[in-house]
Design a protein around this motif. Structure first.
Motif, PDB file in Angstrom:
ATOM      1  N   GLY A   1       0.685  -0.792  -0.111  1.00 51.41           N
ATOM      2  CA  GLY A   1      -0.022  -0.050   0.211  1.00 51.41           C
ATOM      3  C   GLY A   1       0.998   1.273  -0.188  1.00 51.41           C
ATOM      4  O   GLY A   1       0.904   2.273  -0.701  1.00 51.41           O
TER       5      GLY A   1
ATOM      6  N   ILE B   1      -5.513   5.244  -0.045  1.00 47.55           N
ATOM      7  CA  ILE B   1      -4.421   4.908  -1.465  1.00 47.55           C
ATOM      8  C   ILE B   1      -4.778   6.015  -2.215  1.00 47.55           C
ATOM      9  O   ILE B   1      -3.175   6.669  -2.129  1.00 47.55           O
ATOM     10  CB  ILE B   1      -4.621   3.413  -1.651  1.00 47.55           C
ATOM     11  CG1 ILE B   1      -4.449   2.301  -0.893  1.00 47.55           C
ATOM     12  CG2 ILE B   1      -3.523   3.254  -2.897  1.00 47.55           C
ATOM     13  CD1 ILE B   1      -2.580   2.209  -0.646  1.00 47.55           C
TER      14      ILE B   1
ATOM     15  N   GLY C   1      -3.627  -1.221  -3.101  1.00 49.99           N
ATOM     16  CA  GLY C   1      -2.315  -1.027  -3.595  1.00 49.99           C
ATOM     17  C   GLY C   1      -1.995  -1.372  -4.989  1.00 49.99           C
ATOM     18  O   GLY C   1      -0.970  -0.963  -5.942  1.00 49.99           O
TER      19      GLY C   1
ATOM     20  N   MET D   1       1.178   4.275  -3.106  1.00 48.65           N
ATOM     21  CA  MET D   1       0.809   5.904  -2.685  1.00 48.65           C
ATOM     22  C   MET D   1       2.414   6.350  -3.167  1.00 48.65           C
ATOM     23  O   MET D   1       1.981   7.287  -3.496  1.00 48.65           O
ATOM     24  CB  MET D   1       0.602   5.718  -1.173  1.00 48.65           C
ATOM     25  CG  MET D   1      -0.855   5.069  -1.006  1.00 48.65           C
ATOM     26  SD  MET D   1      -0.966   5.606   1.143  1.00 48.65           S
ATOM     27  CE  MET D   1      -0.770   7.474   1.331  1.00 48.65           C
TER      28      MET D   1
END
Length: 640
Positions: A236, A608, A348, A240
């Motif tokens: 995740g 996210i 993700g 990001m």
């Protein structure tokens, strides 16, 4: 193959650890039948909850969720209602307590507490639930088998299989002019490769689950879930970072409304101008009239949830808890520990899949993109060394967790409900354990055999949810809430339900028709219910009521609400008994719990995307629900 020596070392160490766990737990499991099948009913609720969550965090399901998140965006949070994911809320609120009070070993054995052991119809009802349970377990094992094969084929494709297994050679002439059968040979090589990996990994899972029993399964699940938590957080955060560094507005690449969970009468996602293959996939899935689909999923999901847990690993974990209160805590803990962690990884991987879609080595079925291959393709190409090995170890552990949990449930039915009941009731402890080994081997053969016939993960998902579960509902709802319902009604309701709901998916598997693929099976659910209800009522009134002593004991032990007034009145003649008036509290907690589940699912998805205003609203809503449910549920766990 992008796996480094370090990645492979992590996977090998993990597999060795699982084998060692099976060996260490062998002596613990051999203490007794309950120790082998239920962990001696001494395992703490949070460990069993982690283990159950681990069973649900599987490869096949995660591949499916990533593909759904890509195709349906935030509206994909409603699709698991087909399972239904909110059955855990019904279990948490009241049904886990009711089930655990039976002190049974399996769901089939539980029937004796409801219908007695002398009723003529009990043998038939016992047989039909064992058959259904084994069908369900075999289906789940096939589901896991298909997913792990598709998953590994991305990492070790057919071109490199000879390096891995020297005696297998898939040398294919790739020149269409000299090899007119190139396409067919290529598809065969890929299918065989996936099946080869599926069989290989099944052998490891089979070893530690058959040898170690429930103790080995729970410990292995705990280790695996700790790995999955670490992997989810890393995946995740990496997604990001990539999204921030790319300065791409993710929603610009997706159809309008992709980042909203809200919908109208239709799905409202226009992929035509974005990706034609996605538009084609949505059309084949059949989710266009989304309101009708979600409404039908909710209707069928409520009935499935009120029926209690299906006779699989979930049922076995509930029966393994120390007490009814701990059974409820375990079921509630599953949603909290599973949904945020799993969807942080799902979103993700989906985000990385969107960012690098054109670069991904996605597999295809003919000319169609297999969107389920997004997850393994992203892991193989866009995660750093070390993390790839850890994620692979975690997901292979997830496969083994799901596979072994289902296998343990199947063993329990074969040994407890067939071998000890009909073949050798006086079997010694060692003979019982040996019978468990043989039962496990048989289950693996049948599960893998079915997996070899299945096209893809989505097909088996629909067969289980819309097909097998469709035949489970009516009889298993009535058994909790209607005193007059008897073993004869249970048998005939289950029998006609299973036959009616199994025909359409069987036609699809055998390629006789594809009319029942996708969501189309949902439209037949009301028909299945009517057929089952007729079978249940006709069967019930064709035989005398269950013996009063059995019904009185069941009511006093389980304390259900529903249509039990004649039995309650009978008890009141000799002793004071207070009726269960918790139906209003239960209904409130179910609504709050389902809402909380949706919020827990959406929370990591908005994290996210760094949509912090949405995150704040969701957190506030969830905390409000948590405060309310502490008073309406947690503090009332001892009430009926």
């Amino acid at each position: 193959m992008n796996l480094t020596t370090f990645d492979i070392s992590i996977i090998v160490v993990y597999f060795l650890m699982m084998v060692v766990i099976g060996i260490i737990m062998k002596n613990q499991a051999k203490k007794s039948k309950d120790s082998y099948l239920l962990g001696g009913k001494k395992l703490p609720w949070y460990m069993l909850g982690l283990s159950d969550a681990s069973d649900m965090f599987d490869i096949s399901g995660t591949m499916l969720l990533v593909s759904m998140a890509f195709l349906y965006g935030f509206k994909s949070v409603w699709i698991p209602w087909m399972w239904p994911v909110f059955n855990q809320v019904f279990l948490m609120v009241f049904l886990s307590k009711w089930l655990r009070r039976s002190n049974a070993t399996t769901g089939a054995e539980w029937l004796g507490t409801r219908f007695g052991f002398s009723d003529k119809g009990v043998r038939g009802s016992h047989a039909i639930v064992v058959i259904f349970a084994l069908m369900l377990c075999i289906g789940y094992m096939a589901y896991a088998f298909v997913g792990v094969g598709e998953f590994l084929e991305i990492f070790i494709p057919y071109e490199t299989i000879k390096e891995v297994v020297p005696f297998l050679d898939f040398s294919i002439d790739t020149n269409p002019e000299t090899n007119p059968n190139f396409a067919a040979e290529l598809d065969h090589a890929k299918d065989f490769t996936a099946q080869f990996y599926g069989v290989s990994i099944c052998l490891v899972a089979t070893f530690y689950s058959i040898i170690g029993g429930m103790h080995g399964i729970v410990l292995a699940d705990f280790i695996k879930y700790m790995i999955m938590i670490v992997c989810s957080l890393f995946v995740g955060v990496i997604a990001m970072q990539h999204l921030a560094e790319s300065q791409v507005v993710l929603t610009d690449r997706m159809p309008l409304g992709w980042d909203s969970p809200f919908f109208g009468s239709e799905l409202g996602l226009n992929w035509e101008d974005k990706l034609a293959a996605a538009a084609s996939k949505l059309e084949s899935d059949g989710y266009k009239f989304f309101s009708a689909i979600v409404g039908m999923m909710f209707f069928s999901g409520v009935l499935k949830s009120m029926a209690g847990p299906a006779p699989n690993y979930d049922c076995q974990k509930i029966l393994s808890t120390k007490s009814p209160e701990e059974a409820s805590k375990m079921s509630g803990f599953i949603s909290i520990i599973l949904l945020p962690i799993r969807y942080f990884m799902v979103m993700g991987l989906c985000t990385l899949g969107i960012l690098y879609f054109n670069e991904l080595p996605l597999s295809k079925t003919g000319s169609d993109i297999n969107f389920e291959s997004i997850m393994p393709a992203v892991i193989n190409t866009h995660l750093p060394t070390g993390l790839v090995g850890l994620v692979l170890a975690g997901f292979l552990g997830a496969f083994m967790s799901n596979f072994s949990g289902t296998l343990n449930a199947g063993q329990a039915y074969i040994v407890n409900d067939l071998y000890l009941k009909y073949i050798n009731p006086s079997a010694t402890r060692s003979k019982t354990i040996n019978a468990s080994y043989l039962a496990g081997t048989l289950m693996v053969i049948l599960g893998v055999g079915l997996g070899l016939l299945i096209k893809d993960v989505n097909m088996i998902f629909n067969i289980i949810t819309a097909g097998l579960y469709g035949g489970f509902v009516c009889a298993n709802v009535l058994k909790w809430y209607w005193w007059r319902f008897n073993a004869s009604g249970y048998f005939w309701g289950m029998l006609v339900g299973i036959i009616a709901s199994a025909i359409p998916p069987a036609l699809s598997v055998l390629n006789i028709t594809d009319y029942f693929d996708g969501t189309r099976m949902l439209y037949f659910f009301p028909i299945f219910i009517v057929i089952q209800l007729i079978g249940c009522i006709a069967g019930t009134y064709a035989a005398p009521p269950t013996e009063r002593d059995v019904l009185i004991k069941f009511y006093k032990d389980v304390r259900p609400w529903g249509f039990w007034k004649p039995i309650r009145d009978e008890i009141s003649k000799t002793e004071s008994i207070e009726p269960n008036k918790n139906i209003k509290w239960n209904a409130l907690n179910v609504l709050l719990g389902i809402t909380g589940q949706i919020l827990l699912t959406l929370l990591p998805m908005y994290v996210i995307l760094s949509n912090w205003s949405a995150v704040s609203i969701i957190l506030a809503g969830f905390l409000t629900i948590a405060v309310i449910m502490r008073k309406t549920w947690w503090n009332r766990l001892s009430d009926f």
